[in-house]
Enzyme design. Structure first.
Site, PDB file in Angstrom:
ATOM      1  N   GLY A  65      -7.455  16.642  -1.553  1.00  0.00           N
ATOM      2  CA  GLY A  65      -6.436  17.626  -1.881  1.00  0.00           C
ATOM      3  C   GLY A  65      -5.404  16.999  -2.791  1.00  0.00           C
ATOM      4  O   GLY A  65      -5.706  16.053  -3.531  1.00  0.00           O
ATOM      5  N   ILE A 116      -2.830  15.003  -2.282  1.00  0.00           N
ATOM      6  CA  ILE A 116      -2.581  13.578  -2.080  1.00  0.00           C
ATOM      7  C   ILE A 116      -3.810  12.762  -2.463  1.00  0.00           C
ATOM      8  O   ILE A 116      -3.713  11.765  -3.183  1.00  0.00           O
ATOM      9  CB  ILE A 116      -2.175  13.305  -0.622  1.00  0.00           C
ATOM     10  CG1 ILE A 116      -0.786  13.902  -0.336  1.00  0.00           C
ATOM     11  CG2 ILE A 116      -2.174  11.800  -0.332  1.00  0.00           C
ATOM     12  CD1 ILE A 116      -0.362  13.818   1.119  1.00  0.00           C
ATOM     13  N   ALA A 129      -3.066   9.071   6.225  1.00  0.00           N
ATOM     14  CA  ALA A 129      -3.177  10.463   6.661  1.00  0.00           C
ATOM     15  C   ALA A 129      -2.668  10.611   8.099  1.00  0.00           C
ATOM     16  O   ALA A 129      -1.478  10.799   8.325  1.00  0.00           O
ATOM     17  CB  ALA A 129      -4.618  10.935   6.517  1.00  0.00           C
ATOM     18  N   ARG A 130      -3.570  10.489   9.071  1.00  0.00           N
ATOM     19  CA  ARG A 130      -3.218  10.593  10.482  1.00  0.00           C
ATOM     20  C   ARG A 130      -3.937   9.497  11.260  1.00  0.00           C
ATOM     21  O   ARG A 130      -5.130   9.232  11.029  1.00  0.00           O
ATOM     22  CB  ARG A 130      -3.596  11.954  11.046  1.00  0.00           C
ATOM     23  CG  ARG A 130      -2.785  13.116  10.486  1.00  0.00           C
ATOM     24  CD  ARG A 130      -1.326  13.046  10.859  1.00  0.00           C
ATOM     25  NE  ARG A 130      -0.597  14.251  10.499  1.00  0.00           N
ATOM     26  CZ  ARG A 130       0.717  14.369  10.549  1.00  0.00           C
ATOM     27  NH1 ARG A 130       1.454  13.343  10.950  1.00  0.00           N
ATOM     28  NH2 ARG A 130       1.310  15.496  10.205  1.00  0.00           N
ATOM     29  N   GLU A 145       2.139   5.759  18.023  1.00  0.00           N
ATOM     30  CA  GLU A 145       3.306   5.412  17.215  1.00  0.00           C
ATOM     31  C   GLU A 145       4.578   5.553  18.044  1.00  0.00           C
ATOM     32  O   GLU A 145       4.691   6.511  18.814  1.00  0.00           O
ATOM     33  CB  GLU A 145       3.387   6.312  15.977  1.00  0.00           C
ATOM     34  CG  GLU A 145       2.204   6.158  15.035  1.00  0.00           C
ATOM     35  CD  GLU A 145       2.277   7.088  13.820  1.00  0.00           C
ATOM     36  OE1 GLU A 145       3.280   7.851  13.699  1.00  0.00           O
ATOM     37  OE2 GLU A 145       1.355   7.065  12.993  1.00  0.00           O
ATOM     38  N   HIS A 201       4.531   4.803   9.214  1.00  0.00           N
ATOM     39  CA  HIS A 201       4.358   6.242   8.970  1.00  0.00           C
ATOM     40  C   HIS A 201       5.481   6.723   8.043  1.00  0.00           C
ATOM     41  O   HIS A 201       6.165   7.705   8.326  1.00  0.00           O
ATOM     42  CB  HIS A 201       4.364   7.018  10.287  1.00  0.00           C
ATOM     43  CG  HIS A 201       3.729   8.378  10.166  1.00  0.00           C
ATOM     44  ND1 HIS A 201       3.137   9.028  11.220  1.00  0.00           N
ATOM     45  CD2 HIS A 201       3.591   9.219   9.099  1.00  0.00           C
ATOM     46  CE1 HIS A 201       2.683  10.201  10.834  1.00  0.00           C
ATOM     47  NE2 HIS A 201       2.944  10.333   9.545  1.00  0.00           N
ATOM     48  N   ALA A 246       5.047   6.725   4.382  1.00  0.00           N
ATOM     49  CA  ALA A 246       4.572   6.862   3.003  1.00  0.00           C
ATOM     50  C   ALA A 246       5.173   8.065   2.294  1.00  0.00           C
ATOM     51  O   ALA A 246       5.324   8.059   1.071  1.00  0.00           O
ATOM     52  CB  ALA A 246       3.044   6.957   2.989  1.00  0.00           C
TER      53      ALA A 246
END
Length: 302
Positions: A156, A158, A228-229, A258, A277, A279
């Site tokens: 997508g 990103i 991402a995740r 996290e 986390h 970015a």
């Protein structure tokens, strides 16, 4: 007339509470501020909903039970950012609660960090910095990005931007994304990649997409990058692949748990670079998302 009550639980607005308290009130709403460390768990969400009209949400666990308790008053969830995997979107749609986000807003910010983290691993920049600070003068040989293969999982906004930056370094870019023409399978991309980079959404179907079986198919010395995740990667399998020497390293902005505990095994590897986390936290992107989030709120209850 009584102003609409708006719950504010996203960290980025909470960090600038004075600024946004005024802005939200100037828009005619009554903000309800909540102390949040990372996100609100379902039980805390249940405690807070029921008498709110709008929700400026972060990565809170907004389940069906939360949505049902929030009705009939809740009119909109304006999610700060792009990812909505913490929200039961299917239930929200069924129950008639719009979930609005800011798709594509972080493409440049996240892509720059992705390439930065990758360079830190491939050229050992983090290790060199640490050793010089303790009196060393290391000379590890690195891998140039030029002529290597960047495998993108997710293409997508990103993912495409990471691919563009990778191509600017001379990388051969391949990708897997079922919504984009020209996609290859995850397995094909993983086998070909010198750097496998995750930029896809988290769904129930791709939880632990990068697992022991997939890691075994990757080239010896390949690198895994995740912006991402965290749950896209099976952490136990990643640690084992690093311990065995099969992987050449990892560049990680996100994790299954996290914040990352100080004794986490990933922190014991010189060839692993970690971030918090963070970015998406570019100044221009953040300001754009602030504006979009408030605009999304206004579009429903303004």
């Amino acid at each position: 007339m009584t102003p609409a009550r708006v719950l504010v639980t996203n960290m980025m607005m909470i960090k600038e509470r004075d600024r946004f308290d005024k802005e939200i009130r100037d828009r005619g709403y009554e903000p309800i501020w909540v102390d949040v460390e990372q996100f609100l768990a379902e039980d805390r969400c249940l405690d807070l909903v029921g008498d709110i009209d709008g929700w400026l949400a972060g990565d809170d666990q907004i389940t069906r039970a939360v949505l049902e308790k929030a009705l009939p008053r809740l009119k909109v969830i304006a999610k700060w950012g792009t990812g909505i995997d913490s929200i039961d979107s299917a239930s929200a749609k069924e129950l008639g609660v719009p979930v609005l986000n800011a798709p594509g807003a972080f493409a440049d910010a996240v892509a720059e960090v992705a390439i930065g983290l990758i360079l830190m691993v491939t050229r050992h920049l983090g290790r060199i910095d640490r050793e010089i600070r303790t009196g060393g003068w290391p000379k590890p040989q690195g891998l140039e990005l030029k002529n290597s293969t960047l495998g993108m999982i997710g293409y997508g906004a990103i993912g495409r931007r990471i691919g563009e930056l990778g191509a600017a370094f001379g990388m051969n870019v391949r990708f897997s994304d079922p919504f984009v023409d020209g996609s290859e399978s995850v397995a094909e991309v993983a086998r070909a990649a010198d750097v496998l980079c995750l930029a896809c959404a988290l769904t129930p179907e791709n939880h632990h997409l990068v697992n022991a079986d997939l890691l075994k198919t990757m080239k010896p010395g390949a690198i895994v990058a995740n912006v991402a995740r965290g749950p896209l990667v099976d952490t136990k399998a990643l640690v084992e692949a690093l311990q065995s020497g099969h992987l050449g390293g990892a560049a990680l902005d996100v994790f299954e748990d996290e914040p990352l505990p100080a004794d986490h095994p990933l922190l014991g590897f010189d060839n692993v670079v970690v971030s918090s986390h963070n970015a998406n936290n570019g100044r221009g992107a953040v300001e754009a998302v602030h504006a979009r989030t408030l605009s999304n709120l206004d579009s429903v209850i303004g």
